[in-house]
Design a protein around this motif. Structure first.
Motif, PDB file in Angstrom:
ATOM      1  N   GLU A 405       0.916  -1.130  -0.065  1.00  0.00           N
ATOM      2  CA  GLU A 405      -0.041  -0.034  -0.082  1.00  0.00           C
ATOM      3  C   GLU A 405       0.771   1.273  -0.069  1.00  0.00           C
ATOM      4  N   LEU A 411      -5.298   2.694   2.970  1.00  0.00           N
ATOM      5  CA  LEU A 411      -6.785   1.828   2.417  1.00  0.00           C
ATOM      6  C   LEU A 411      -6.954   1.969   1.161  1.00  0.00           C
ATOM      7  N   ASN A 412      -6.270   2.799   0.186  1.00  0.00           N
ATOM      8  CA  ASN A 412      -6.854   3.119  -1.108  1.00  0.00           C
ATOM      9  C   ASN A 412      -6.207   2.123  -2.161  1.00  0.00           C
ATOM     10  N   ASP A 413      -6.886   0.968  -2.361  1.00  0.00           N
ATOM     11  CA  ASP A 413      -6.367   0.053  -3.276  1.00  0.00           C
ATOM     12  C   ASP A 413      -5.724   0.490  -4.721  1.00  0.00           C
ATOM     13  N   LEU A 416      -1.841   0.824  -4.772  1.00  0.00           N
ATOM     14  CA  LEU A 416      -1.131  -0.293  -4.252  1.00  0.00           C
ATOM     15  C   LEU A 416       0.036  -0.071  -5.417  1.00  0.00           C
ATOM     16  N   LYS A 460      -8.373 -11.631  -8.397  1.00  0.00           N
ATOM     17  CA  LYS A 460      -8.948 -11.671  -6.858  1.00  0.00           C
ATOM     18  C   LYS A 460     -10.588 -11.869  -6.853  1.00  0.00           C
ATOM     19  N   LYS A 462     -13.950 -11.489  -4.825  1.00  0.00           N
ATOM     20  CA  LYS A 462     -14.451 -10.722  -3.989  1.00  0.00           C
ATOM     21  C   LYS A 462     -15.132 -11.525  -2.799  1.00  0.00           C
ATOM     22  N   ALA A 467     -14.163  -5.451   5.561  1.00  0.00           N
ATOM     23  CA  ALA A 467     -12.771  -4.972   5.101  1.00  0.00           C
ATOM     24  C   ALA A 467     -11.724  -4.781   6.531  1.00  0.00           C
ATOM     25  N   ILE A 473      -3.906  -3.401   8.001  1.00  0.00           N
ATOM     26  CA  ILE A 473      -3.842  -3.499   6.699  1.00  0.00           C
ATOM     27  C   ILE A 473      -2.718  -4.205   6.093  1.00  0.00           C
ATOM     28  N   ARG A 476      -3.068  -7.899   4.774  1.00  0.00           N
ATOM     29  CA  ARG A 476      -4.174  -8.472   3.844  1.00  0.00           C
ATOM     30  C   ARG A 476      -3.774  -9.810   3.012  1.00  0.00           C
ATOM     31  N   THR A 477      -2.415 -10.026   2.950  1.00  0.00           N
ATOM     32  CA  THR A 477      -2.196 -11.111   2.062  1.00  0.00           C
ATOM     33  C   THR A 477      -2.807 -12.460   2.713  1.00  0.00           C
ATOM     34  N   ASP A 480      -6.998 -12.192   1.257  1.00  0.00           N
ATOM     35  CA  ASP A 480      -7.257 -12.205  -0.191  1.00  0.00           C
ATOM     36  C   ASP A 480      -7.098 -13.534  -0.765  1.00  0.00           C
TER      37      ASP A 480
END
Ligand code: F0G
Length: 489
Positions: A405, A411-413, A416, A460, A462, A467, A473, A476-477, A480
């Motif tokens: 990130e 938090l803004n994908d 990335l 990915k 959904k 979230a 954050i 996340r790995t 997902d």
């Protein structure tokens, strides 16, 4: 009576440069499978080494963490574990070994690496702080966010150049670090050097680099910034220093480890790696007051300060494994196995990150599958196909799974950042596999590659789950999941 550490280092003309200095007493089986079944398993369990049931994995290189085969010396020490709650005898053995290894006077046991990191981040880091590193491991990265601090990764230009063959590409980038430290010294409570650099091709860190970081901190310090070393695999890094850094060839790896430590204020170790145990860790420090401040935090999360969430027998296994794992004969053989595996891959046309060092071989999946773009998961695909080919599991670390990130807007994908390389990590469990296994693992990857453009892109999925919060954050790995856009071959 088990053989002593000193006896293990006796002079020898035995071929320890060609064969392991140990033999096997216990072996482990997994359930045999067929290609058809493996294809079904992959589909059912989400095309990922992380989600595969281990009982169906023939060769498992998803991680080298907690996966070592322990020795007769460790198992016999475990029988002597003292399970008294306070001040057990096993703590004395643990403390003696950690002091010998680190040459630091204050020690705290903890149940694994990340619980030791918690003590450091909880005690020293606060909101708005910045924590520079050669590249934070996932868990210290996550602790930074948890504390409202910013993880700052300063990896070298040498690593980013695929043709560069230097030995210490895991270093902290010194010019970048110096400039960053001068600018931000007031907000930097801790600097972290991860030795070797796990998330960047497992590349080693040189002694000169550790010294240079220390010198910069000493020169520009504004608040008593501490240098901490993340030493999960420092013993294996010491072998690389011994082989490739001028002035170290006549030192033992233990002496080299102690010199690395001499430049630091403290260290934290996931002992599940180089210390050859299945569970355990520690923090070691020079400073008594910091050690005292960490104690109540340890009691709140892991247990009393002499067991840190470990049983007496675990402390015993750690004490023996820590010193056994820094034995030069063993490390020489460990690197020989890494080299053998690297050559087995290269001779079959599998592209790897070079040099291959320390504890793993990293495949450059972007080069292996040039028809897939970074965000189409070339490593995710190749790793999944290698399991289908021959029951070989590995960890994909490509941009699809490991894009980092933007630290100013985590938090803004959309922000990335893609990874420098589309890596698959083949992390080698210690004392577990031999040449035919390495040949078969290489064969699985070569067969997977031979499907060429038939290998599909991944995307990915959904998931129906909340979230992650900002403080989580960095993790996340683990949450997902991904699927191929068309059937795997
Ligand atoms: N530091 C490094 C460099 C690590 O590689 C790890 C774990 C940790 C800290 C955390 O230790 O798992 O005992 O809490 N690495 C494992 C891996 C999980 O597969 O690389 P832990």
């Amino acid at each position: 009576m088990r053989i002593s550490d000193k006896e293990m280092m006796a002079l020898t003309d035995l071929p320890f440069d060609k064969a392991p200095p140990y033999r096997i007493k216990t072996v482990e089986y997994t359930i045999p499978t067929t290609r058809e079944l493996r294809k079904e398993i992959m589909k059912k369990y989400g095309y990922s080494g992380r989600l595969l049931p281990a009982k169906y994995v023939y060769i498992n290189m998803v991680t080298d963490s907690g996966t070592a085969a322990m020795s007769d010396r460790q198992w016999s020490a475990m029988m002597l574990g003292d399970e008294s709650y306070f001040e057990c005898r096993s703590y004395e053995n643990f403390e003696e070994a950690v002091k010998l290894f680190t040459n630091m006077p204050y020690v705290l046991p903890c149940h694994q690496g990340r619980s030791g990191e918690y003590l450091i981040y909880e005690t020293l880091v606060k909101e708005g702080d910045k924590i520079p590193s050669n590249t934070h491991f996932t868990t210290t990265h996550a602790w930074c966010y948890h504390k409202g601090a910013e993880p700052v990764d300063l990896l070298t230009e040498e690593y980013l150049d695929p043709d560069n063959k230097s030995w210490f590409k895991g270093n902290m980038d010194i010019p970048k670090f110096e400039a960053y430290f001068i600018e931000n010294a007031e907000n930097i409570p801790v600097v972290e050097i991860v030795i070797p650099n796990n998330l960047n091709g497992g590349q080693p860190v040189s002694m000169a680099n550790i010294k240079a970081v220390r010198a910069i901190i000493d020169k520009y310090d504004k608040r008593g910034t501490k240098l901490y070393l993340d030493v999960a695999r420092i013993s294996e890094n010491a072998w690389m220093i011994k082989q490739h850094e001028p002035g170290y060839k006549d030192k033992t790896c233990l002496e080299i480890v102690r010199e690395c430590m001499s430049y630091a204020d403290g260290c934290h170790m996931s002992s599940k790696k180089a210390a050859l145990i299945n569970m355990g860790g520690f923090v070691a420090l020079r400073d008594r007051e910091t050690w005292q401040r960490m104690q109540p935090k340890l009691i709140r999360t892991d247990g009393y300060i002499t067991y840190g969430g470990l049983s007496g027998r675990d402390l015993e296994a750690l004490a023996v494994g820590l010193i056994e794992g820094v034995n030069d004969y063993y490390l020489q053989d460990r690197q020989r196995q890494v080299d053998y595996f690297a050559n087995a891959l290269k001779s079959r046309g599998v592209h790897i990150i070079e040099p291959a060092c320390c504890f793993a071989v990293y495949v450059d999946a972007g080069k292996c599958l040039p028809h897939l773009k970074p965000l189409e998961g070339p490593a995710t695909c190749l790793s999944a196909q290698a399991y289908i080919e021959g029951g070989f599991a590995s960890t994909a670390m490509d941009s699809l799974q490991r894009a980092r990130e933007d630290t100013s807007d985590p938090l803004n994908d959309a922000k990335l950042k893609t990874a420098p390389y589309e890596l698959i990590r083949l992390a080698i469990p210690r004392r577990a596999y031999f040449e035919p296994h390495y040949d078969w693992a290489a064969e699985c990857l070569a067969r997977a590659m031979s499907h060429g453009t038939k290998l599909p892109a991944f995307r990915k999925i959904k998931e129906d789950r909340p979230a992650l919060e900002k403080s989580e954050i960095g993790l996340r790995t683990f949450f997902d999941n991904f699927e191929p856009v068309s059937e795997m071959p």
